[in-house]
Design a protein around this motif. Structure first.
Motif, PDB file in Angstrom:
ATOM      1  N   MET A 132      15.053  17.020   2.234  1.00 26.99           N
ATOM      2  CA  MET A 132      14.401  17.955   1.311  1.00 26.99           C
ATOM      3  C   MET A 132      14.987  17.803  -0.092  1.00 26.99           C
ATOM      4  O   MET A 132      16.136  17.384  -0.256  1.00 26.99           O
ATOM      5  N   SER A 133      14.196  18.165  -1.114  1.00 21.32           N
ATOM      6  CA  SER A 133      14.681  18.099  -2.491  1.00 21.32           C
ATOM      7  C   SER A 133      15.624  19.269  -2.765  1.00 21.32           C
ATOM      8  O   SER A 133      15.550  20.319  -2.124  1.00 21.32           O
ATOM      9  N   VAL A 134      16.499  19.080  -3.745  1.00 19.68           N
ATOM     10  CA  VAL A 134      17.460  20.120  -4.098  1.00 19.68           C
ATOM     11  C   VAL A 134      16.750  21.377  -4.589  1.00 19.68           C
ATOM     12  O   VAL A 134      17.199  22.505  -4.334  1.00 19.68           O
TER      13      VAL A 134
ATOM     14  N   LEU B 196      24.592  23.871  -1.272  1.00 22.68           N
ATOM     15  CA  LEU B 196      23.694  23.065  -2.097  1.00 22.68           C
ATOM     16  C   LEU B 196      24.421  21.881  -2.722  1.00 22.68           C
ATOM     17  O   LEU B 196      23.844  20.807  -2.899  1.00 22.68           O
TER      18      LEU B 196
ATOM     19  N   GLY C 269      15.586  23.341  -1.668  1.00 24.77           N
ATOM     20  CA  GLY C 269      16.753  24.000  -1.080  1.00 24.77           C
ATOM     21  C   GLY C 269      17.168  25.220  -1.877  1.00 24.77           C
ATOM     22  O   GLY C 269      17.521  26.255  -1.309  1.00 24.77           O
TER      23      GLY C 269
ATOM     24  N   TYR D 278      22.961  19.032  -0.583  1.00 28.50           N
ATOM     25  CA  TYR D 278      21.857  18.627  -1.452  1.00 28.50           C
ATOM     26  C   TYR D 278      22.323  17.895  -2.706  1.00 28.50           C
ATOM     27  O   TYR D 278      21.495  17.469  -3.508  1.00 28.50           O
TER      28      TYR D 278
ATOM     29  N   HIS E 266      17.293  19.504   6.074  1.00 28.22           N
ATOM     30  CA  HIS E 266      17.870  19.601   4.737  1.00 28.22           C
ATOM     31  C   HIS E 266      18.139  18.236   4.099  1.00 28.22           C
ATOM     32  O   HIS E 266      18.013  18.086   2.883  1.00 28.22           O
ATOM     33  N   LYS E 267      18.503  17.257   4.907  1.00 31.41           N
ATOM     34  CA  LYS E 267      18.845  15.948   4.346  1.00 31.41           C
ATOM     35  C   LYS E 267      17.621  15.213   3.803  1.00 31.41           C
ATOM     36  O   LYS E 267      17.759  14.204   3.106  1.00 31.41           O
TER      37      LYS E 267
ATOM     38  N   LEU F 281      23.773  19.166  -5.397  1.00 27.45           N
ATOM     39  CA  LEU F 281      23.306  19.954  -6.541  1.00 27.45           C
ATOM     40  C   LEU F 281      24.022  19.502  -7.815  1.00 27.45           C
ATOM     41  O   LEU F 281      25.245  19.497  -7.871  1.00 27.45           O
TER      42      LEU F 281
END
Length: 421
Positions: free
Chosen positions: A312-314, A245, A317, A249, A309-310, A251
């Motif tokens: 998508m929002s954190v 994450l 995820g 993401y 995933h790249k 995070l």
């Protein structure tokens, strides 16, 4: 489900399970102080954990011989008190070799002497229709005790200034709790234990028949052990969700701590009773529950590999990884319950738990290193996709093993029913 007497025993077992691993897991709350005041590098902390895993694995094998031969309250009490004494030595801030020595001994006191006997004690509290709930609520209780003790230690650490004295006070707190629980358990379980009443002759016969010989010949025990192996191999991958994450993401640092608490404590507390109740009340079989959740795990891991995933929002995820983690924690809560479901004789339950632990926890010796090496060799999203793929392979292997386990348990029941007719 349990009588008042058994609830007393169950509560003591939860205290035992929730306190004995706090010192070996010191890095969970005090990773940075360990580096600073023990003068350890990341690699040296990893070496200590590896030494602990190796001794633990050997200890589980040796525990096959002793887990059914010594009084349960004696072995659990001695292991808790010995762990606390090792913690007191740890508070003297020993050198690197002293650290390795202590973590090696933790493998003896916490795992070889305690864990299989603790699992046996939980299993013996109920019949084969209650094993999922027993282990599910046991895992939940451990999570609650873990949370209370860990945050209490952090509060003591902060109270003493968050430095050397605070770290030392935190270690001594863990040590004192372990010793206290060990003493209480020794005296409290004297009048509460469900040890079978038998004559000297039958006890000698029990000792003669119990243990390695019958367990090693039992195909069902081996299938249970390898199903635990598959669950734990998948579970090891949960450790890498935080860097996943963080790296993929981005995070935020403020969310890392919250995610870690949810992932390690909340999922354990929630997953335990859910997995146990579904296994007992809905499916009426912990082995069937493992079979279906292995299928769900494999599907979810494939989805995790394919998700964009790249883009998508954190938060999405986080939800995806936590949902998968919840499934794994429900499996962890019941993965020893099939021993009770399979009708393993009481005199061999401890040996079966020891063999299951010996094989089942073996992934700790290599999976962390394997997954970490893959991530180092394949930076970025591709590395995590490879790790998720390996986890999916272990989940698919678990589907096959748990499917065989279901067939074997059904066959054993049919043979037992025919023998009683």
């Amino acid at each position: 489900m349990l009588t008042k007497k058994k609830w007393t025993i169950f509560s003591l077992l939860v205290l035992c399970g929730g306190t004995i691993y706090k010192l070996p897991s010191l890095k969970d709350a005090f990773y940075v102080p360990m580096q600073e005041y023990f003068h350890l590098t990341n690699g040296e902390i990893g070496n200590a954990m590896s030494i602990n895993s190796i001794v633990t694995t050997i200890g589980f094998f040796l525990s096959i011989y002793i887990s059914d031969r010594l009084p349960r309250r004696f072995t659990m009490s001695v292991s808790l008190i010995a762990t606390g004494l090792l913690g007191i030595y740890l508070s003297t801030m020993p050198d690197y070799w002293g650290i390795l020595f202590v973590w090696a001994l933790f493998g003896v006191t916490c795992d070889m002497l305690n864990w299989p006997v603790l699992l046996k004690s939980v299993s013996l509290l109920g019949d084969n229709t209650q094993q999922g709930r027993l282990f599910g609520f046991f895992e939940t209780g451990r999570g609650i005790v873990d949370t209370i003790i860990a945050f209490s230690a952090l509060a003591i650490f902060a109270w003493f200034g968050g430095g050397y004295l605070g770290f030392k006070a935190g270690i001594l707190f863990y040590s004192a709790i372990a010793i206290l629980v060990g003493v209480v358990l020794f005296f409290a379980m004297k009048g509460c234990t469900e040890e079978p009443v038998s004559t000297k002759v039958s006890e000698e016969k029990k000792t003669e028949n119990a243990g390695l010989g019958q367990v090693l010949k039992n195909k069902t025990v081996w299938l249970i052990a390898f199903s635990v192996f598959c669950v734990y191999a998948v579970y090891c991958g949960l450790t890498f969700f935080i860097p996943f994450l963080s790296n993929v993401y981005a995070l935020p640092i403020a969310l890392v701590g919250a995610y870690g608490i949810i992932n390690q404590y909340c999922l354990k507390m929630v997953g335990g009773p859910i997995g146990g109740l579904i296994a007992d009340k809905v499916l009426k079989s912990p082995s069937k529950y493992l079979f279906y959740t292995f299928i769900i795990s494999a599907i979810m891991l494939v989805v995790l590999i394919l998700l964009p995933h790249k883009h998508m929002s954190v938060y999405l995820g986080m939800v995806c990884t936590l949902l998968f983690g919840a499934v794994v924690f429900t499996q962890r809560a019941v993965f020893f319950a099939p021993i009770g479901e399979a009708g393993i004789s009481e005199k061999n339950t401890g040996a079966a738990m020891a063999l299951g632990s010996f094989i089942g926890y073996a992934p700790a010796m290599f999976c962390y290193s394997l997954y970490g090496h893959i991530l180092d060799a394949n930076p970025g999203l591709i590395g995590y996709q490879i790790v998720f793929g390996l986890m999916a392979v272990f989940a698919c292997l678990g589907i096959c093993i748990s499917g065989l386990l279901i067939k074997n348990i059904r066959k054993d029941r049919q043979l037992r029913s025919m023998a009683t007719v």
